[in-house]
Scaffold this active site. Structure first.
Site, PDB file in Angstrom:
ATOM      1  N   GLU A  43       0.874  -1.161   0.000  1.00  0.00           N
ATOM      2  CA  GLU A  43       0.000   0.000   0.000  1.00  0.00           C
ATOM      3  C   GLU A  43       0.921   1.224   0.000  1.00  0.00           C
ATOM      4  O   GLU A  43       1.840   1.289   0.816  1.00  0.00           O
ATOM      5  CB  GLU A  43      -0.885   0.041   1.252  1.00  0.00           C
ATOM      6  CG  GLU A  43      -1.813   1.262   1.227  1.00  0.00           C
ATOM      7  CD  GLU A  43      -2.604   1.498   2.502  1.00  0.00           C
ATOM      8  OE1 GLU A  43      -2.290   0.874   3.529  1.00  0.00           O
ATOM      9  OE2 GLU A  43      -3.544   2.322   2.452  1.00  0.00           O
ATOM     10  N   ARG A 267       5.920 -12.897   9.370  1.00  0.00           N
ATOM     11  CA  ARG A 267       6.445 -11.561   9.233  1.00  0.00           C
ATOM     12  C   ARG A 267       7.859 -11.507   9.827  1.00  0.00           C
ATOM     13  O   ARG A 267       8.172 -12.262  10.738  1.00  0.00           O
ATOM     14  CB  ARG A 267       5.520 -10.696  10.083  1.00  0.00           C
ATOM     15  CG  ARG A 267       5.480  -9.279   9.790  1.00  0.00           C
ATOM     16  CD  ARG A 267       4.569  -8.582  10.820  1.00  0.00           C
ATOM     17  NE  ARG A 267       4.371  -7.228  10.385  1.00  0.00           N
ATOM     18  CZ  ARG A 267       3.413  -6.880   9.539  1.00  0.00           C
ATOM     19  NH1 ARG A 267       2.527  -7.741   9.142  1.00  0.00           N
ATOM     20  NH2 ARG A 267       3.334  -5.635   9.115  1.00  0.00           N
ATOM     21  N   LYS A 277       4.763   0.487  10.285  1.00  0.00           N
ATOM     22  CA  LYS A 277       4.701   1.671   9.431  1.00  0.00           C
ATOM     23  C   LYS A 277       4.141   2.866  10.195  1.00  0.00           C
ATOM     24  O   LYS A 277       4.587   3.987  10.021  1.00  0.00           O
ATOM     25  CB  LYS A 277       3.773   1.403   8.238  1.00  0.00           C
ATOM     26  CG  LYS A 277       4.443   0.844   6.993  1.00  0.00           C
ATOM     27  CD  LYS A 277       3.437   0.964   5.845  1.00  0.00           C
ATOM     28  CE  LYS A 277       3.874   0.205   4.613  1.00  0.00           C
ATOM     29  NZ  LYS A 277       2.816   0.257   3.572  1.00  0.00           N
TER      30      LYS A 277
END
Length: 568
Positions: A43, A267, A277
């Site tokens: 994104e 992850r 983020k």
RNA sequence: UGGGCGAUCGUCUAAUGGUAGGACAGUGCCCUUUGGAGGCACUUGUCUAGGUUCGAAUCCUAGUCGCCCAGCCA
């Protein structure tokens, strides 16, 4: 740095469950004769970080390995958070890491198709417009242990739903007033299946589609179908999306479109590193760091500026493997792969960070000479250079002790050491300033030891780097340390914040460094090993009148270890 | 107390019923014109309890512990 050295032998290609799974799909021809198709779907709402590097290596690396293709697809379904700046940085970072995409795609490319599919689901009675407010919807959703309850709008007619949804798209309703939901099961034990929202109203211009749309699809409604449109065979994502897989499949099955499959993996977590983020954005916005590319940041742009190499990052990602286990990799592992890469490729140079003047009393006044020095002892092809030597030189303050502790091999009164590639010197006396600090050390040298060896075979315990005082150039050196003091930065005390774990000493600026003159012509980004000190690269802040180096990593320091042990 | 996922050296990861191996970290030694690099060696592990089997990290049963999910974020 030279590029002549071949890359290290393929990183430990740990056999992974993903590799096994793809190989099996290929063997059974699950997708016929088609090649593997993957995608990397960021994104554009922030900069890529080291965690994304792992995902990139998986998405692109695995496809490469099996002769497949990878698309770069921006998951741009929320214009409120996304910006072109991020799109640009992401493309730059992916390329820098060493990958190139088959196709550049955007979820927004599919807004039209997604809308048509939504109409289809409405016509089939599988989606409805809901007028509940966000709060009401939350109440109807139930809890982890209790089922949800149907919305009073759940049984609207197809005609009414079609009419309302069309008008949502036409911009007749304000933000938040209505949503389109999938009609699945409000009692599902999986909360994602309790009539998830497909579209929300957002009168916000989109960075690519402008104001063409005022309704935007949710991640779940966009991602699987985007995969399907691109004929993605293996859609790898992180573990937290596992709960979404039933929904991913539901949309694809109801629509009867290409059966992309989602596969989750763990992850990346690293000690002393924050890979959220949201938090990284906060550090940037609050000025805790100097931007997204601050060399202390775990962003790819920060890491790049710090001097890390894509080769090392790829080797690291290969070595850590992929699994479904939640774990945290030791930061040392990353540092190891970076040192390993730089050790083989970085040109050596001599730089004294904290200078102490040495005067060689028996060296002829006014004389200068050049000694030949290997550019990289690990790589003879890197050649040699001439380094000036003279009567007054600088050595590292740490390399002289008036009273040497046990096992201290460096210079001290009466002790003989080697100046790298130059001469043996012996410390004779010390000059102190008014405060009693050592201002300079007077030595004598052995003219017969030129080049660094004595013809009589005399051994010295230590070899030290040095810089000729008359020829030295200055530079600003930025020494970076961990951004956090805690191995697990998000571990905070009651009522505390991640910020409490920030390392106040993560940046130290050294201004008085003395460098050998050859460094004066170093280009932006060029990497060096300052012998016995560490790896450094030229920061973009460098101007024709000011040299700035970033310390990528220090060299391993076994003396520091001995000293620490003695002190403990 | 719903659902999903997981558990192997300190850390990460192999072994897919047949000798628990590698990498990082650590320790010691050797080597060295970087106390770097390199070489050699060593230490440490199958979450627990039962069961199946000639044989179990692997299969079964029951536990324990950890992570994720209640955004109109992704």
């Amino acid at each position: 740095m030279t590029d002549s050295i071949p890359e290290s032998p393929a990183a430990n290609t740990t056999s992974t469950f993903l590799r096994d799974l793809i190989a099996e799909d290929l063997r059974t021809k699950k997708y016929g004769e088609a090649v593997i198709q993957t995608r990397f779907p960021p994104e554009p709402n922030g900069y890529l970080h080291i965690g994304h590097a792992k995902a990139i290596c998986i998405d692109f690396g695995l496809a490469d390995e099996f002769g497949g293709k990878t698309n770069l697809r921006f998951d741009d379904t929320n214009p409120a958070k996304e910006e072109q700046e991020y799109v640009d940085s992401i493309m730059k970072d992916v390329r820098w890491l060493g990958f190139d995409w088959e196709r550049l795609c955007y979820a927004s490319d599919y807004f039209g198709q997604l809308y048509e599919w939504a109409l289809q689901l409405i016509r089939e009675g599988k989606a409805y417009v809901d007028d509940l407010s966000a709060d009401q919807m939350r109440e109807h959703r139930g809890t982890l242990t209790e089922p949800g309850t149907d919305s009073p709008f759940r049984n609207r007619t197809v005609e009414e739903n079609l009419d309302l949804f069309t008008r949502m798209k036409a911009g007749e309703f304000p933000d938040g007033s209505r949503v389109l939901r999938a009609r699945i099961d409000m009692a599902s034990p999986n909360i994602n299946m309790r009539d998830p929202v497909m579209y929300r109203i957002l009168h916000t211009a989109h960075q690519r589609t402008g104001d063409a749309w005022c309704i935007y699809p949710m991640y779940d409604y966009a991602h699987g179908q985007s995969d399907s449109i691109e004929q993605v065979t293996h859609s790898m994502c992180t573990l937290e999306f596992a709960d979404h897989q039933p929904l991913y499949r539901w949309y694809i099955e109801q629509l009867g479109i290409f059966p992309s499959q989602q596969i989750e993996f763990d992850r990346l977590n690293l000690t002393y590193t924050m890979l959220s983020k949201r938090k990284l954005l906060q550090f940037v916005q609050e000025g805790r760091v100097n931007g997204w590319d601050d060399p202390r940041m775990p962003t790819l742009s920060g890491i790049r500026r710090r001097g890390f190499t894509p080769e090392a990052l790829r080797a690291f990602c290969g070595a850590i493997g992929v699994s479904r286990t939640n774990g945290t990799i030791d930061l040392e592992m990353l540092e190891h792969f970076q040192r390993d890469d730089l050790n083989r490729r970085a040109a050596r140079a001599m730089a004294v960070l904290r200078p102490l003047k040495v005067v060689i009393d028996n060296y002829p006044q006014g004389q200068e000479e050049f000694v030949e020095v290997a550019n990289n002892p690990e790589d003879p092809a890197a050649g040699t250079r001439q380094v000036p030597f003279s009567r007054e030189i600088y050595i590292e303050q740490d390399d002289f002790r008036e009273v040497p502790p046990p096992k201290y091999y460096r210079l001290s009164p009466g002790k003989e050491v080697r100046l790298r590639n130059a001469y043996f010197i012996t410390a004779q006396s010390v000059v102190k300033d008014a405060e009693g600090n050592i201002a300079e050390v007077h030595c004598t040298y052995d003219p017969a030891s030129r080049g660094g060896n004595s013809p009589d075979g005399r051994k010295v315990k230590s070899t030290m780097h040095w810089v000729s005082a008359a020829h030295a150039i200055g530079a600003e050196i930025r020494i970076y340390d961990k951004l956090f003091t805690n191995a697990f930065p998000s571990e905070v005390e009651e009522g505390g914040d991640v910020l409490d774990n920030l390392n106040p000493n993560s940046l130290e600026i050294v201004t008085g460094a003395k460098l050998e003159p050859s460094l004066g012509s170093a280009a932006h980004g060029e990497r060096f090993q300052f012998e016995r000190v560490g790896y450094f690269c030229v920061d973009p802040d460098t101007t024709p009148t000011k040299l700035v180096f970033n310390r990528t990593l220090p060299l391993k320091d076994s003396w520091a270890k001995i000293e620490k042990k003695a002190g403990a």
